[in-house]
Design a protein around this motif. Structure first.
Motif, PDB file in Angstrom:
ATOM      1  N   ARG A  46       0.856  -1.194   0.000  1.00 15.13           N
ATOM      2  CA  ARG A  46       0.000   0.000   0.000  1.00 15.13           C
ATOM      3  C   ARG A  46       0.886   1.237   0.000  1.00 15.13           C
ATOM      4  O   ARG A  46       1.744   1.404   0.871  1.00 15.13           O
ATOM      5  N   LEU A  47       0.651   2.130  -0.953  1.00 13.75           N
ATOM      6  CA  LEU A  47       1.452   3.339  -1.096  1.00 13.75           C
ATOM      7  C   LEU A  47       0.801   4.572  -0.500  1.00 13.75           C
ATOM      8  O   LEU A  47       1.493   5.531  -0.145  1.00 13.75           O
ATOM      9  N   PHE A  48      -0.523   4.572  -0.403  1.00 21.02           N
ATOM     10  CA  PHE A  48      -1.255   5.734   0.116  1.00 21.02           C
ATOM     11  C   PHE A  48      -2.465   5.219   0.865  1.00 21.02           C
ATOM     12  O   PHE A  48      -3.240   4.420   0.334  1.00 21.02           O
ATOM     13  N   PRO A  56      -8.784  11.661   2.655  1.00 19.23           N
ATOM     14  CA  PRO A  56      -9.759  10.616   3.018  1.00 19.23           C
ATOM     15  C   PRO A  56     -10.283   9.861   1.805  1.00 19.23           C
ATOM     16  O   PRO A  56     -10.449  10.428   0.721  1.00 19.23           O
ATOM     17  N   ASP A  57     -10.529   8.581   2.006  1.00 25.98           N
ATOM     18  CA  ASP A  57     -11.236   7.750   1.028  1.00 25.98           C
ATOM     19  C   ASP A  57     -10.489   7.576  -0.297  1.00 25.98           C
ATOM     20  O   ASP A  57     -11.100   7.283  -1.322  1.00 25.98           O
ATOM     21  N   VAL A  58      -9.180   7.744  -0.274  1.00 24.01           N
ATOM     22  CA  VAL A  58      -8.355   7.494  -1.453  1.00 24.01           C
ATOM     23  C   VAL A  58      -7.217   6.566  -1.033  1.00 24.01           C
ATOM     24  O   VAL A  58      -6.508   6.857  -0.066  1.00 24.01           O
ATOM     25  N   PHE A  59      -7.050   5.456  -1.762  1.00 24.73           N
ATOM     26  CA  PHE A  59      -6.062   4.451  -1.392  1.00 24.73           C
ATOM     27  C   PHE A  59      -5.321   4.009  -2.649  1.00 24.73           C
ATOM     28  O   PHE A  59      -5.935   3.795  -3.693  1.00 24.73           O
ATOM     29  N   THR A 298      -2.447 -12.361  22.163  1.00 22.67           N
ATOM     30  CA  THR A 298      -1.604 -11.205  21.867  1.00 22.67           C
ATOM     31  C   THR A 298      -2.195 -10.434  20.696  1.00 22.67           C
ATOM     32  O   THR A 298      -2.264 -10.961  19.576  1.00 22.67           O
ATOM     33  N   PRO A 299      -2.652  -9.193  20.901  1.00 23.46           N
ATOM     34  CA  PRO A 299      -3.130  -8.382  19.772  1.00 23.46           C
ATOM     35  C   PRO A 299      -1.969  -8.031  18.841  1.00 23.46           C
ATOM     36  O   PRO A 299      -0.856  -7.759  19.303  1.00 23.46           O
ATOM     37  N   LEU A 300      -2.219  -8.066  17.553  1.00 21.36           N
ATOM     38  CA  LEU A 300      -1.208  -7.740  16.553  1.00 21.36           C
ATOM     39  C   LEU A 300      -1.565  -6.432  15.858  1.00 21.36           C
ATOM     40  O   LEU A 300      -2.742  -6.097  15.707  1.00 21.36           O
ATOM     41  N   HIS A 301      -0.553  -5.700  15.432  1.00 23.64           N
ATOM     42  CA  HIS A 301      -0.768  -4.398  14.811  1.00 23.64           C
ATOM     43  C   HIS A 301      -0.802  -4.515  13.289  1.00 23.64           C
ATOM     44  O   HIS A 301      -0.194  -5.419  12.700  1.00 23.64           O
ATOM     45  N   MET A 302      -1.473  -3.570  12.656  1.00 20.54           N
ATOM     46  CA  MET A 302      -1.450  -3.487  11.205  1.00 20.54           C
ATOM     47  C   MET A 302      -0.056  -3.053  10.748  1.00 20.54           C
ATOM     48  O   MET A 302       0.699  -2.457  11.513  1.00 20.54           O
ATOM     49  N   PRO A 303       0.302  -3.352   9.503  1.00 18.63           N
ATOM     50  CA  PRO A 303       1.614  -2.933   8.997  1.00 18.63           C
ATOM     51  C   PRO A 303       1.773  -1.414   9.049  1.00 18.63           C
ATOM     52  O   PRO A 303       0.795  -0.667   9.037  1.00 18.63           O
ATOM     53  N   GLU A 304       3.008  -0.954   9.089  1.00 22.62           N
ATOM     54  CA  GLU A 304       3.298   0.471   9.260  1.00 22.62           C
ATOM     55  C   GLU A 304       2.785   1.333   8.116  1.00 22.62           C
ATOM     56  O   GLU A 304       2.574   2.544   8.282  1.00 22.62           O
ATOM     57  N   GLU A 305       2.581   0.733   6.935  1.00 21.12           N
ATOM     58  CA  GLU A 305       2.096   1.511   5.790  1.00 21.12           C
ATOM     59  C   GLU A 305       0.607   1.794   5.850  1.00 21.12           C
ATOM     60  O   GLU A 305       0.030   2.347   4.904  1.00 21.12           O
TER      61      GLU A 305
END
Length: 320
Positions: A46-48, A56-59, A298-305
Motif C-alpha cells: 500500500r502506497l497511500f 480521506p477515502d483514497v487508497f 496477543t493483539p497484533l498491529h497493522m503494517p506500518e504503511e
C-alpha cells in the motif's frame, strides 16, 4: 491461470478538486515514506492510505509496478487523475462500493489483461485485475503472513481456513510446513495451487479442501485430525448452504472454539477480522469467549504503511 479481459469507460469529474500541487505533494510524500519497504523481495504494498496520508477515502497500492487506485467516491478529482497519468504507470481504478463488487477499471497507462506475479517478503503471488473485486492478495495481512512463516516449521501441519488464494498457505509452506487450504471456491483453490507452484512448492504435497469451514472443522475434530497452527480470517457476514448466517460480531466464538478443538497442544491460532463496527477489545472478548481461560492472547498491529483507520483486528492465540 485463466484470465478474463474487460474494458471500461472511465469518467472523471473536477468536483471536490484540491490544488494540484497539494495532491501531488501528498502522494509523493506518502510514497517516499514507504520506499524502505520496497525492494527486490517486496514489490506489492500500500502506497497511500486515505486519511492517514492526508486524503480521506483514497487508497493506492502497487503490484509489481502496476498501480491500483481505490476510492469511495464514484468520481475522481482531476488532480488525482493528473498525478496518476503523470506517473506513466499502468493504473486501474476500483470503487469501494458495499453493494457493487466489480472489476477495477483501466484508468491510464498500458493495460494489464493477463495475470502477473508480484512479490511480498520474497514470495510470489499471482495477481489479476480481471478476476473480481479482489486482486489475489490482501496486502493488509503482510505482517501476519510473515508471522505465520516465522512460526511454521518443517513437519508441522498448518490449516488455512477461508483461504481465498492461499497466501497464508504459501507463507507456511515456504517454511517447510504441510498445509491444508480450505475454501468454498474451487477457482480460488486452483489459484492457491498456482501460488504454491510459483514459489517452487509442489501442490501435490499439500492438501486442499472445498467447502464450509464449520463443516470441515467438525469433521477434522471427529477424525482426530489436528494442526500446529490455524488461520481464521472469515468474511464479516456469510450464509452456508443450509441458510445459516454467520456474523463475526456474534458468532466468531463458535469458530474459535471449533478451531481450538483441532489444535495440537501448544498450537496457535491467528484470528483476524476486518469488521469496522467492533473495537479490538470487543473482538478479543468475542473470539476468546469459549477458549480455555489460560489461553494466551496477543493483539497484533497493522503494517506500518497503514497509518489511517485501524480496521484490521488480529489476535495471536496460543493454547496450552
Amino acid at each position: 491461470m485463466a484470465t478474463l479481459q474487460a474494458r471500461h469507460k472511465v469518467t472523471t469529474s473536477p468536483r471536490k478538486s484540491e490544488p494540484a500541487t497539494t495532491v501531488h505533494k501528498l502522494f509523493t510524500t506518502a510514497i517516499d515514506k514507504r520506499q524502505h519497504l520496497l525492494d527486490e523481495d517486496t514489490n506489492a504494498l500500500r502506497l497511500f492510505d486515505g486519511i492517514g496520508d492526508g486524503m480521506p477515502d483514497v487508497f493506492l497500492e502497487t503490484f509489481a509496478g502496476r498501480w491500483l487506485i481505490a476510492t469511495r467516491d464514484s468520481r475522481m478529482s482531476r488532480d488525482v487523475k493528473d498525478f496518476l497519468e503523470e506517473s506513466a504507470k499502468t493504473v486501474y481504478w476500483k470503487r469501494l462500493d458495499d453493494h457493487q463488487k466489480e472489476d477495477p477499471k483501466h484508468l491510464c497507462g498500458p493495460e494489464q489483461n493477463e495475470t502477473f506475479l508480484a512479490r511480498e517478503s520474497g514470495l510470489n503471488y499471482h495477481i489479476s485485475f480481471q478476476s473480481g473485486y479482489s486482486q489475489g492478495i490482501f496486502l493488509d495481512q503482510r505482517e501476519n503472513r510473515k508471522r505465520v512463516r516465522e512460526f511454521s516449521q518443517p513437519g508441522q501441519r498448518i490449516l488455512n481456513t477461508f483461504a481465498y488464494t492461499g497466501a497464508f498457505s504459501v507463507a507456511a509452506a515456504a517454511a517447510g510446513a504441510t498445509t491444508t487450504t480450505l475454501d468454498l471456491s474451487q477457482p480460488y483453490l486452483d489459484w492457491a495451487k498456482d501460488n504454491l507452484s510459483a514459489n517452487g512448492i509442489d501442490p501435490s504435497e499439500h492438501y486442499f479442501c472445498k467447502g464450509d469451514t464449520f463443516h470441515w472443522l467438525k469433521r477434522f475434530a471427529r477424525q482426530g485430525r489436528t494442526f500446529h497452527g490455524i488461520i481464521l480470517d472469515p468474511p464479516t457476514f456469510s450464509r452456508d448452504d443450509k441458510g445459516k448466517v454467520f456474523r463475526v460480531e456474534r458468532d466468531y466464538h463458535r469458530l474459535a472454539e471449533l478451531a481450538a478443538s483441532c489444535l495440537e497442544p501448544g498450537g496457535w491460532i491467528l484470528a483476524s477480522t476486518n469488521i469496522r463496527k467492533m473495537t479490538l477489545q470487543e473482538f478479543i472478548q468475542e473470539a476468546s469467549r469459549r477458549l480455555p481461560k489460560n489461553a494466551q492472547i496477543t493483539p497484533l498491529h497493522m503494517p506500518e504503511e497503514y497509518p489511517g483507520e485501524q480496521y484490521l483486528k488480529s489476535l495471536w492465540i496460543t493454547l496450552p
